[in-house]
Design a protein around this motif. Structure first.
Motif, PDB file in Angstrom:
ATOM      1  N   GLU A 197      42.085  38.183  56.239  1.00 49.92           N
ATOM      2  CA  GLU A 197      41.425  37.577  55.307  1.00 49.92           C
ATOM      3  C   GLU A 197      41.847  37.191  53.927  1.00 49.92           C
ATOM      4  O   GLU A 197      41.295  35.829  53.297  1.00 49.92           O
ATOM      5  CB  GLU A 197      40.254  38.472  54.930  1.00 49.92           C
ATOM      6  N   LEU A 198      42.832  37.587  53.375  1.00 49.39           N
ATOM      7  CA  LEU A 198      43.069  36.855  52.129  1.00 49.39           C
ATOM      8  C   LEU A 198      43.640  36.011  52.104  1.00 49.39           C
ATOM      9  O   LEU A 198      43.448  35.136  51.319  1.00 49.39           O
ATOM     10  CB  LEU A 198      43.748  38.581  51.545  1.00 49.39           C
ATOM     11  N   GLY A 199      44.189  35.418  53.342  1.00 47.76           N
ATOM     12  CA  GLY A 199      45.000  34.788  53.487  1.00 47.76           C
ATOM     13  C   GLY A 199      43.918  33.659  53.425  1.00 47.76           C
ATOM     14  O   GLY A 199      44.435  32.368  53.111  1.00 47.76           O
ATOM     15  N   ALA A 200      43.121  33.318  54.218  1.00 44.64           N
ATOM     16  CA  ALA A 200      42.141  32.515  54.369  1.00 44.64           C
ATOM     17  C   ALA A 200      41.419  32.554  52.989  1.00 44.64           C
ATOM     18  O   ALA A 200      41.239  30.733  52.329  1.00 44.64           O
ATOM     19  CB  ALA A 200      41.135  32.942  55.862  1.00 44.64           C
ATOM     20  N   LEU A 201      40.927  33.587  52.460  1.00 43.12           N
ATOM     21  CA  LEU A 201      40.041  33.048  51.228  1.00 43.12           C
ATOM     22  C   LEU A 201      41.737  32.346  49.843  1.00 43.12           C
ATOM     23  O   LEU A 201      40.988  31.642  49.323  1.00 43.12           O
ATOM     24  CB  LEU A 201      39.720  34.986  50.538  1.00 43.12           C
ATOM     25  N   ALA A 202      42.850  32.822  50.344  1.00 40.60           N
ATOM     26  CA  ALA A 202      43.866  32.380  49.395  1.00 40.60           C
ATOM     27  C   ALA A 202      43.315  29.999  49.773  1.00 40.60           C
ATOM     28  O   ALA A 202      43.995  30.160  48.469  1.00 40.60           O
ATOM     29  CB  ALA A 202      44.792  32.802  49.367  1.00 40.60           C
ATOM     30  N   ALA A 203      43.667  30.045  50.865  1.00 40.65           N
ATOM     31  CA  ALA A 203      43.964  28.739  51.338  1.00 40.65           C
ATOM     32  C   ALA A 203      42.315  28.295  50.404  1.00 40.65           C
ATOM     33  O   ALA A 203      42.755  27.023  50.185  1.00 40.65           O
ATOM     34  CB  ALA A 203      44.108  28.531  52.420  1.00 40.65           C
ATOM     35  N   THR A 204      41.822  28.341  51.201  1.00 43.50           N
ATOM     36  CA  THR A 204      40.344  28.341  50.195  1.00 43.50           C
ATOM     37  C   THR A 204      40.297  28.176  49.047  1.00 43.50           C
ATOM     38  O   THR A 204      39.446  26.676  47.948  1.00 43.50           O
ATOM     39  CB  THR A 204      38.954  28.919  50.594  1.00 43.50           C
ATOM     40  N   ILE A 235      47.673  22.217  33.601  1.00 44.35           N
ATOM     41  CA  ILE A 235      47.363  21.949  35.163  1.00 44.35           C
ATOM     42  C   ILE A 235      48.430  22.672  35.724  1.00 44.35           C
ATOM     43  O   ILE A 235      48.144  23.038  37.127  1.00 44.35           O
ATOM     44  CB  ILE A 235      47.551  20.219  35.106  1.00 44.35           C
ATOM     45  N   LYS A 236      49.841  21.988  35.150  1.00 47.43           N
ATOM     46  CA  LYS A 236      50.740  22.572  35.892  1.00 47.43           C
ATOM     47  C   LYS A 236      50.741  24.447  36.168  1.00 47.43           C
ATOM     48  O   LYS A 236      51.174  24.966  37.272  1.00 47.43           O
ATOM     49  CB  LYS A 236      52.256  22.076  34.945  1.00 47.43           C
ATOM     50  N   ARG A 237      50.441  24.865  35.380  1.00 50.30           N
ATOM     51  CA  ARG A 237      50.463  26.126  35.106  1.00 50.30           C
ATOM     52  C   ARG A 237      49.044  26.410  35.928  1.00 50.30           C
ATOM     53  O   ARG A 237      49.462  27.794  36.842  1.00 50.30           O
ATOM     54  CB  ARG A 237      49.732  26.548  33.691  1.00 50.30           C
ATOM     55  N   MET A 238      48.200  25.813  36.369  1.00 50.35           N
ATOM     56  CA  MET A 238      47.402  26.331  37.040  1.00 50.35           C
ATOM     57  C   MET A 238      47.980  26.536  38.562  1.00 50.35           C
ATOM     58  O   MET A 238      47.485  26.911  39.492  1.00 50.35           O
ATOM     59  CB  MET A 238      45.924  25.633  36.856  1.00 50.35           C
ATOM     60  N   ASP A 239      48.665  25.315  38.644  1.00 53.00           N
ATOM     61  CA  ASP A 239      48.849  24.779  39.850  1.00 53.00           C
ATOM     62  C   ASP A 239      49.861  26.012  40.291  1.00 53.00           C
ATOM     63  O   ASP A 239      49.931  26.171  41.572  1.00 53.00           O
ATOM     64  CB  ASP A 239      49.711  23.495  39.716  1.00 53.00           C
ATOM     65  N   VAL A 242      48.413  29.512  41.447  1.00 51.53           N
ATOM     66  CA  VAL A 242      47.717  28.600  43.455  1.00 51.53           C
ATOM     67  C   VAL A 242      49.060  29.199  44.023  1.00 51.53           C
ATOM     68  O   VAL A 242      48.801  29.487  45.003  1.00 51.53           O
ATOM     69  CB  VAL A 242      47.050  27.443  43.575  1.00 51.53           C
ATOM     70  N   ARG A 243      50.163  28.614  43.846  1.00 52.77           N
ATOM     71  CA  ARG A 243      50.828  28.459  44.967  1.00 52.77           C
ATOM     72  C   ARG A 243      51.550  29.998  45.143  1.00 52.77           C
ATOM     73  O   ARG A 243      51.536  30.901  46.597  1.00 52.77           O
ATOM     74  CB  ARG A 243      51.932  28.099  44.432  1.00 52.77           C
ATOM     75  N   ASP A 244      51.372  30.965  43.647  1.00 55.42           N
ATOM     76  CA  ASP A 244      51.554  32.126  44.151  1.00 55.42           C
ATOM     77  C   ASP A 244      50.785  32.595  44.798  1.00 55.42           C
ATOM     78  O   ASP A 244      51.427  34.009  45.795  1.00 55.42           O
ATOM     79  CB  ASP A 244      51.924  32.725  42.604  1.00 55.42           C
ATOM     80  N   SER A 249      49.619  35.832  49.782  1.00 52.09           N
ATOM     81  CA  SER A 249      48.859  36.218  51.189  1.00 52.09           C
ATOM     82  C   SER A 249      49.417  35.944  52.465  1.00 52.09           C
ATOM     83  O   SER A 249      48.832  36.453  53.226  1.00 52.09           O
ATOM     84  CB  SER A 249      47.645  35.056  51.424  1.00 52.09           C
ATOM     85  N   LYS A 250      50.683  35.236  52.286  1.00 53.70           N
ATOM     86  CA  LYS A 250      51.460  34.852  53.362  1.00 53.70           C
ATOM     87  C   LYS A 250      52.116  36.188  53.613  1.00 53.70           C
ATOM     88  O   LYS A 250      52.541  36.682  52.950  1.00 53.70           O
ATOM     89  CB  LYS A 250      52.491  33.779  53.142  1.00 53.70           C
ATOM     90  N   PRO A 251      52.512  36.378  55.041  1.00 56.21           N
ATOM     91  CA  PRO A 251      53.257  37.980  55.862  1.00 56.21           C
ATOM     92  C   PRO A 251      54.793  37.126  55.331  1.00 56.21           C
ATOM     93  O   PRO A 251      55.019  36.388  55.558  1.00 56.21           O
ATOM     94  CB  PRO A 251      53.146  37.317  56.856  1.00 56.21           C
ATOM     95  N   TRP A 252      55.603  38.271  54.573  1.00 51.85           N
ATOM     96  CA  TRP A 252      56.520  38.216  54.293  1.00 51.85           C
ATOM     97  C   TRP A 252      57.667  38.106  55.538  1.00 51.85           C
ATOM     98  O   TRP A 252      57.664  38.854  56.487  1.00 51.85           O
ATOM     99  CB  TRP A 252      57.043  39.538  53.589  1.00 51.85           C
ATOM    100  N   ARG A 253      58.731  37.746  55.175  1.00 49.15           N
ATOM    101  CA  ARG A 253      59.796  37.140  56.416  1.00 49.15           C
ATOM    102  C   ARG A 253      61.109  37.170  55.702  1.00 49.15           C
ATOM    103  O   ARG A 253      61.378  36.274  54.534  1.00 49.15           O
ATOM    104  CB  ARG A 253      59.129  35.822  57.045  1.00 49.15           C
ATOM    105  N   ILE A 254      62.284  38.107  56.547  1.00 44.05           N
ATOM    106  CA  ILE A 254      63.046  37.874  55.981  1.00 44.05           C
ATOM    107  C   ILE A 254      64.432  37.187  57.012  1.00 44.05           C
ATOM    108  O   ILE A 254      64.415  36.643  57.356  1.00 44.05           O
ATOM    109  CB  ILE A 254      64.058  39.041  55.782  1.00 44.05           C
ATOM    110  N   GLU A 255      64.904  36.128  56.047  1.00 48.73           N
ATOM    111  CA  GLU A 255      65.506  35.101  56.367  1.00 48.73           C
ATOM    112  C   GLU A 255      67.229  35.476  55.978  1.00 48.73           C
ATOM    113  O   GLU A 255      67.634  35.245  55.057  1.00 48.73           O
ATOM    114  CB  GLU A 255      65.123  33.344  56.110  1.00 48.73           C
ATOM    115  N   PRO A 256      68.325  35.334  57.059  1.00 46.49           N
ATOM    116  CA  PRO A 256      69.411  35.872  56.840  1.00 46.49           C
ATOM    117  C   PRO A 256      69.705  34.446  55.762  1.00 46.49           C
ATOM    118  O   PRO A 256      69.998  33.330  56.640  1.00 46.49           O
ATOM    119  CB  PRO A 256      69.992  35.671  57.868  1.00 46.49           C
ATOM    120  N   ALA A 257      70.879  34.397  55.054  1.00 46.36           N
ATOM    121  CA  ALA A 257      71.124  33.770  53.818  1.00 46.36           C
ATOM    122  C   ALA A 257      73.049  33.425  53.543  1.00 46.36           C
ATOM    123  O   ALA A 257      73.272  35.172  54.001  1.00 46.36           O
ATOM    124  CB  ALA A 257      70.637  33.142  52.679  1.00 46.36           C
TER     125      ALA A 257
END
Length: 269
Positions: A197-204, A235-239, A242-244, A249-257
Motif C-alpha cells: 500500500e505504501l508503494g502504491a501511495l508513493a507512486a501516486t 526542483i532537482k531537490r524535490m525530484d 520523490v526518487r528516495d 517503498s520498493k522491496p529490497w533486493r540483494i544483487e551480487p556484484a
C-alpha cells in the motif's frame, strides 16, 4: 497443518491407551503394555517431522517397534502382580522386557534428534524444541516407575505420577509455539500488505508532484538566469526526494556484484 501435528495426535492417543492399561489388571492391561515400542516409533515419527531431521529413519522405527510389539504379544509381555500402595502393577518379563528396552532406545534416539535440532535452531523454534525435549525427558523419567517390580524393590512407583505432566508439557510445547509461529506469519503478511500500500501511495505522490514540477520548470525558462538557477536547484531537490520515496517503498533486493578486494581495502583505509 503444523509439522508433526498428526503424529503428535497419534502419539497422545497411544499414551492414553498405555496409561489406561496401567489401571486395568487384566487382558486389556496386558495388551496395552505391549504397545510401548510401537508408541515409541510414533514418537520418533513426530520428532523427525517437528525437527525436519532424520525423516528417513521413520520406516525403520516403525519396523523395529512393530517387530518388538508383535513379539511381546506372541510370547507374553509380562503379568500384573500385587504391589504395596497400588494394589497391582505390571511387571515386564521376557519378551516384554525386550519390548520395553526397544521403546527406551527409540525414545532416546528421538531425544538425540531433538538435541541436535535444538543446537542448530534459533528463536521461536529453539524454544519450542527445548520444551519438547524437556517433556521427553519427563516422559522417560515417568516410565521408570515400572522398574521396581522388575528389580524386586518394593517401593511406591512415584515416577508414574509424572505421566500427566509429561502429556501436558508436550502438548503445550507444540501447540503454544505453533500458535505463536502462526501469529508471526500473520504479522509478516500484514507488513507485506502495508508495504504494498505504501508503494502504491508513493507512486501516486510521485506522479502528482512531478507533473507540477515540470510545469514550473517550463514556466521559469524565460526568467532571469539567477532565478532560473535557484528554481532548477529546488526542483532537482524535490525530484530527489520523490526518487528516495519511491526507492523506500520498493522491496529490497540483494544483487551480487564483482568486487576488488584490494580497492575495497584501499577505500576503507
Amino acid at each position: 497443518g503444523a509439522p508433526g501435528s498428526r503424529s503428535l495426535a497419534a502419539f497422545l492417543l497411544h499414551v492414553g491407551l498405555w496409561a489406561s492399561g496401567l489401571l486395568v489388571d487384566g487382558r486389556w492391561g496386558t495388551i496395552a503394555m505391549t504397545l510401548e515400542a510401537l508408541g515409541a516409533a510414533v514418537f520418533v515419527h513426530f520428532v523427525t517431522q517437528l525437527s525436519q531431521r532424520g525423516t528417513g529413519f521413520i520406516p525403520w522405527a516403525y519396523l523395529i517397534g512393530s517387530v518388538a510389539t508383535a513379539s511381546a504379544l506372541l510370547l507374553g509381555p509380562g503379568t500384573f502382580i500385587h504391589w504395596p500402595g497400588t494394589g497391582a502393577i505390571f511387571r515386564h518379563e521376557g519378551a516384554g522386557l525386550v519390548c520395553a528396552s526397544v521403546a527406551m532406545l527409540l525414545a532416546a534416539g528421538a531425544q538425540m534428534v531433538l538435541l541436535k535440532a535444538w543446537r542448530e535452531a534459533r528463536g521461536l523454534q529453539r524454544r519450542q524444541l527445548a520444551v519438547v525435549m524437556a517433556s521427553s525427558g519427563l516422559g522417560l523419567a515417568s516410565v521408570m516407575g515400572l522398574a521396581p517390580p522388575v528389580l524386586g524393590i518394593e517401593v511406591y512407583p512415584w515416577p508414574l505420577l509424572l505421566l500427566p505432566g509429561y502429556v501436558a508439557m508436550l502438548t503445550f510445547g507444540v501447540l503454544r509455539y505453533e500458535l505463536m509461529a502462526d501469529l508471526e506469519r500473520r504479522r509478516a503478511e500484514a507488513e507485506r500488505q502495508r508495504l504494498a500500500e505504501l508503494g502504491a501511495l508513493a507512486a501516486t505522490i510521485a506522479h502528482d508532484l512531478r507533473n507540477p514540477l515540470n510545469i514550473i520548470a517550463m514556466a521559469v525558462a524565460d526568467v532571469a538566469p539567477s532565478v532560473r538557477s535557484e528554481v532548477s536547484a529546488q526542483i532537482k531537490r524535490m525530484d530527489a526526494l520523490v526518487r528516495d520515496l519511491l526507492d523506500y517503498s520498493k522491496p529490497w533486493r540483494i544483487e551480487p556484484a564483482a568486487l576488488s578486494l584490494a580497492e575495497a581495502v584501499k577505500e576503507a583505509a
